[in-house]
Enzyme design. Structure first.
Site, PDB file in Angstrom:
ATOM      1  N   GLU A  34      -6.415 -48.651 -30.021  1.00 36.98           N
ATOM      2  CA  GLU A  34      -7.350 -47.532 -29.888  1.00 36.98           C
ATOM      3  C   GLU A  34      -8.022 -47.209 -31.221  1.00 36.98           C
ATOM      4  OE1 GLU A  34      -8.604 -46.172 -27.326  1.00 36.98           O
ATOM      5  OE2 GLU A  34      -7.360 -47.281 -25.920  1.00 36.98           O
ATOM      6  N   TYR A  58      -9.588 -37.744 -28.127  1.00 39.18           N
ATOM      7  CA  TYR A  58      -9.734 -38.996 -27.377  1.00 39.18           C
ATOM      8  C   TYR A  58      -8.516 -39.901 -27.558  1.00 39.18           C
ATOM      9  CZ  TYR A  58     -10.594 -43.747 -26.258  1.00 39.18           C
ATOM     10  OH  TYR A  58     -10.404 -45.019 -25.752  1.00 39.18           O
ATOM     11  N   ASP A 118     -14.255 -42.028 -23.418  1.00 42.79           N
ATOM     12  CA  ASP A 118     -14.969 -42.830 -24.412  1.00 42.79           C
ATOM     13  C   ASP A 118     -16.411 -43.014 -23.933  1.00 42.79           C
ATOM     14  OD1 ASP A 118     -14.955 -44.887 -22.496  1.00 42.79           O
ATOM     15  OD2 ASP A 118     -14.584 -46.428 -23.994  1.00 42.79           O
TER      16      ASP A 118
END
Length: 291
Positions: free
Chosen positions: A36, A119, A137
């Site tokens: 990520e 996020y 995203d």
């Protein structure tokens, strides 16, 4: 409406999802977290080799935490936005010190780690632990904007209304919600792309609000384009490349050769120092940070 979106998108994902290393069970929560960080603003094909090398060298957070932060910057290579490497190193240190070396399962504890925003916390909780969180995203935002809101592109910055809608769209069941998060992201990456969208291959084309409205052109603020050539970011990358390859501190004169324009070069170097990516030493020497 929402239930009619979930099943076809998840079924499409089951049939078409890419086999990516961070999606495999052996990746574990740390592998998901590393991916990520690396995938932010960086395409998968550039991330794959760096990810594999990173996990081979630092299979657990504690392995990375023992290293100097400059080693994280060095291993980051040319992925770009190298502050992510420092943030990932900082997160590894915190995981080691606060959580016994295991990536925490709790969303609030993930969010409290340095360098982790809403996020990334939601993505790790969802993809690593199968929890129910909206994972917003760029790809997911575009799918929701088109399929539900009926516009071509989402706003430049994530809005409160988008977050609210994403929460409303989440399946109630945790496992299904986590699958929806991954599936809608993959749909945006492979089919519902920013340009040349593949509506003929889309499992929800028949109920997509944007397509049913005749695909109206984007009417919001101009979308931000990414430029690189000639920018401070390019100069920073060139300076960091020299320092990554050096085994000893580098003299100012060597760095001066990487870019012809002295004011921009000095600004870029000052920015790297201010961001903690470069450490100045006496005598006009520079190196990657040791601590």
């Amino acid at each position: 409406m929402t239930e009619k979106l979930h099943a076809p998108v998840i079924a499409w994902f089951d049939a078409h999802a890419r086999d990516l290393p961070w999606r495999r069970p052996e990746a574990g929560p740390w592998g998901v977290m590393v991916s990520e960080f690396m995938l932010q603003q960086t395409p998968v094909n550039r991330v794959l080799p760096v990810y594999e090398e990173w996990l081979a060298r630092w299979p657990r957070p504690a392995d990375l935490a023992k290293e100097a932060p400059g080693e994280a910057v060095r291993a980051w290579g040319r992925l770009g936005y190298p502050r992510r490497a420092l943030r990932l190193h900082g997160a590894a240190v915190a995981i080691t010190e606060r959580h016994g070396g295991d990536v925490p399962t709790d969303h609030a504890q993930l969010l409290a780690l340095p360098g982790i925003g809403e996020y990334t916390a939601a993505a790790v909780a969802s993809f690593a632990y199968g929890q129910r969180h909206p994972v917003l995203d760029t790809n997911v935002r575009r799918v929701i904007a088109r399929a539900v809101t009926g516009v071509q592109y989402p706003p430049n910055a994530t809005t409160a209304a988008e977050r609210r809608l994403a929460r409303e769209l989440l399946p109630e069941d945790e496992r299904t919600a986590a699958r929806w998060a991954a599936a809608s992201m993959e749909l945006g990456a492979l089919v519902c792309t920013a340009k040349n969208e593949g509506c003929g291959r889309c499992p929800i084309a028949g109920q997509c609000a944007w397509r049913l409205a005749g695909k109206p052109e984007h009417s919001g603020p101009p979308r931000r384009g990414q430029t690189y050539a000639g920018t401070d970011r390019q100069v920073r990358g060139k300076l960091l490349a020299v320092l990554r390859e050096a085994l000893a501190p580098v003299p100012q004169a060597v760095l001066d050769r990487v870019w012809h324009e002295p004011v921009q070069r000095a600004r870029a170097l000052d920015g790297l120092v201010a961001d903690g990516l470069v450490e100045p030493l006496p005598g006009g020497l520079y190196r990657l940070p040791l601590g």
